[in-house]
Design a protein around this motif. Structure first.
Motif, PDB file in Angstrom:
ATOM      1  N   ALA A  13      -0.895 -10.790   0.775  1.00  0.00           N
ATOM      2  CA  ALA A  13       0.015  -9.995  -0.045  1.00  0.00           C
ATOM      3  C   ALA A  13       0.380 -10.734  -1.338  1.00  0.00           C
ATOM      4  O   ALA A  13       0.425 -10.125  -2.412  1.00  0.00           O
TER       5      ALA A  13
ATOM      6  N   THR B 242      -9.441  -5.799   2.323  1.00  0.00           N
ATOM      7  CA  THR B 242      -8.443  -5.787   1.248  1.00  0.00           C
ATOM      8  C   THR B 242      -9.020  -6.018  -0.143  1.00  0.00           C
ATOM      9  O   THR B 242      -8.338  -5.738  -1.124  1.00  0.00           O
TER      10      THR B 242
ATOM     11  N   THR C 160      -1.310  -5.661   6.549  1.00  0.00           N
ATOM     12  CA  THR C 160      -0.149  -5.854   7.417  1.00  0.00           C
ATOM     13  C   THR C 160      -0.446  -6.931   8.464  1.00  0.00           C
ATOM     14  O   THR C 160      -1.602  -7.317   8.670  1.00  0.00           O
ATOM     15  N   VAL C 161       0.607  -7.357   9.119  1.00  0.00           N
ATOM     16  CA  VAL C 161       0.440  -8.311  10.216  1.00  0.00           C
ATOM     17  C   VAL C 161      -0.413  -7.679  11.320  1.00  0.00           C
ATOM     18  O   VAL C 161      -1.262  -8.358  11.913  1.00  0.00           O
ATOM     19  N   ASP C 162      -0.224  -6.389  11.562  1.00  0.00           N
ATOM     20  CA  ASP C 162      -1.047  -5.718  12.584  1.00  0.00           C
ATOM     21  C   ASP C 162      -2.528  -5.767  12.224  1.00  0.00           C
ATOM     22  O   ASP C 162      -3.375  -5.915  13.098  1.00  0.00           O
ATOM     23  N   ASP C 163      -2.839  -5.643  10.942  1.00  0.00           N
ATOM     24  CA  ASP C 163      -4.237  -5.737  10.499  1.00  0.00           C
ATOM     25  C   ASP C 163      -4.814  -7.126  10.794  1.00  0.00           C
ATOM     26  O   ASP C 163      -5.924  -7.252  11.294  1.00  0.00           O
TER      27      ASP C 163
ATOM     28  N   ALA D 107      -1.240 -12.677   6.600  1.00  0.00           N
ATOM     29  CA  ALA D 107      -0.868 -11.400   5.983  1.00  0.00           C
ATOM     30  C   ALA D 107       0.018 -11.637   4.763  1.00  0.00           C
ATOM     31  O   ALA D 107      -0.156 -10.995   3.719  1.00  0.00           O
ATOM     32  N   LYS D 108       0.938 -12.578   4.881  1.00  0.00           N
ATOM     33  CA  LYS D 108       1.816 -12.913   3.754  1.00  0.00           C
ATOM     34  C   LYS D 108       1.015 -13.492   2.596  1.00  0.00           C
ATOM     35  O   LYS D 108       1.230 -13.135   1.440  1.00  0.00           O
TER      36      LYS D 108
END
Length: 75
Positions: A69, A46, A2-5, A65-66
């Motif tokens: 993913a 990840t 996630t962006v928070d990660d 983050a994107k």
């Protein structure tokens, strides 16, 4: 991831809480050596191995983050 990660990784590596999803790693004082620490943390978290070129093209927490993913989806 996630962006928070990614925000947490950037904050830890750069040793500053002043990171937003749109903060550019290099504008915050990051360099190539610190960038490799970010890439290592992403890989540990990840299992996705990014190149430094990936990082240069996605040097904000949101973009990184994107990118993670996208690569994870491709397997």
């Amino acid at each position: 991831m996630t962006v928070d990660d990614t925000l947490e990784i950037f904050r830890r590596v750069l040793e500053t809480p002043d990171v937003t999803p749109d903060s550019d790693f290099f504008d915050l004082g990051g360099d190539s050596l610190l960038g490799t620490r970010v890439l290592s943390a992403v890989a540990r978290t990840t299992g996705v191995e990014l190149t430094f070129d990936d990082f240069l093209l996605a040097a904000t927490p949101g973009a990184l983050a994107k990118r993670v993913a996208e690569i994870a989806e491709r397997g």
